[in-house]
Design an enzyme around this catalytic site. Structure first.
Site, PDB file in Angstrom:
ATOM      1  N   ASP A   1       0.825  -1.203   0.000  1.00  0.00           N
ATOM      2  CA  ASP A   1       0.000   0.000   0.000  1.00  0.00           C
ATOM      3  C   ASP A   1       0.862   1.257   0.000  1.00  0.00           C
ATOM      4  OD1 ASP A   1      -2.585   1.292   0.076  1.00  0.00           O
ATOM      5  OD2 ASP A   1      -2.232   1.715   2.195  1.00  0.00           O
TER       6      ASP A   1
ATOM      7  N   ARG B   1      -9.587  11.194 -11.872  1.00  0.00           N
ATOM      8  CA  ARG B   1      -8.752  11.257 -10.668  1.00  0.00           C
ATOM      9  C   ARG B   1      -8.540   9.874 -10.049  1.00  0.00           C
ATOM     10  NH1 ARG B   1      -5.496  14.299  -8.458  1.00  0.00           N
ATOM     11  NH2 ARG B   1      -6.391  14.136  -6.414  1.00  0.00           N
ATOM     12  N   LYS B   2      -8.870   8.816 -10.765  1.00  0.00           N
ATOM     13  CA  LYS B   2      -8.624   7.458 -10.291  1.00  0.00           C
ATOM     14  C   LYS B   2      -7.325   6.959 -10.898  1.00  0.00           C
ATOM     15  CE  LYS B   2     -13.389   6.057  -9.533  1.00  0.00           C
ATOM     16  NZ  LYS B   2     -14.438   5.110  -9.914  1.00  0.00           N
TER      17      LYS B   2
END
Length: 147
Positions: free
Chosen positions: A64, A109-110
């Protein structure tokens, strides 16, 4: 930044464990032009799950962090919207790993990303992941929907 932290003085979550070698020891190398990142990581004893093995949550954390750093470089401040991990082989504590993250595509915006976690020799694939990062909730002006 946290309250009392000077602007621009940020610290990634994996650096929260005090004591050299106890938690996440890593170095990230970002190539923003190619939209990819390489990370060398060595999990310490505080990250133990099953005796002698790195906890899966620690592997998820470094994935992550790597993908988030990659996304930040290509899209600015974003948060993790989805993270899917296939764990393929256990990671011994103290093993040196190579984490490779890359931006696969942008849609508004992804940011869609992928990642592989291998041993330092590249022989063993320990995990592979896909992720999606997007706008920070509440980051859009009123009346403007997120992408």
């Amino acid at each position: 930044p946290a309250q009392g932290t000077p602007p621009g003085d940020t610290r990634l979550f994996p650096r929260a464990i005090e004591g050299d070698g106890n938690g996440f020891e890593y170095a990230m190398f970002l190539n923003a032009a190619e939209r990819r990142l390489l990370c060398l990581v060595q999990p310490g004893p505080y990250l133990e799950g099953h005796p002698g093995l790195t906890h899966g949550g620690a592997i998820a954390t470094i994935i992550d962090s790597a993908l988030g750093t990659c996304a930040l470089a290509v899209a600015g401040p974003v948060v993790t919207a989805n993270l899917s991990i296939d764990y393929l082989a256990p990671v011994p504590l103290g093993a040196v790993l190579l984490v490779e993250g890359r931006t696969e595509r942008l849609e508004g915006r992804k940011v869609f990303l992928s990642c592989q976690v291998r041993d330092a020799d590249g022989d063993t694939l320990h995990a592979r992941a896909t992720g999606e990062d997007g706008d920070i909730p509440g980051d859009n002006p009123p009346g403007v929907a997120g992408a």
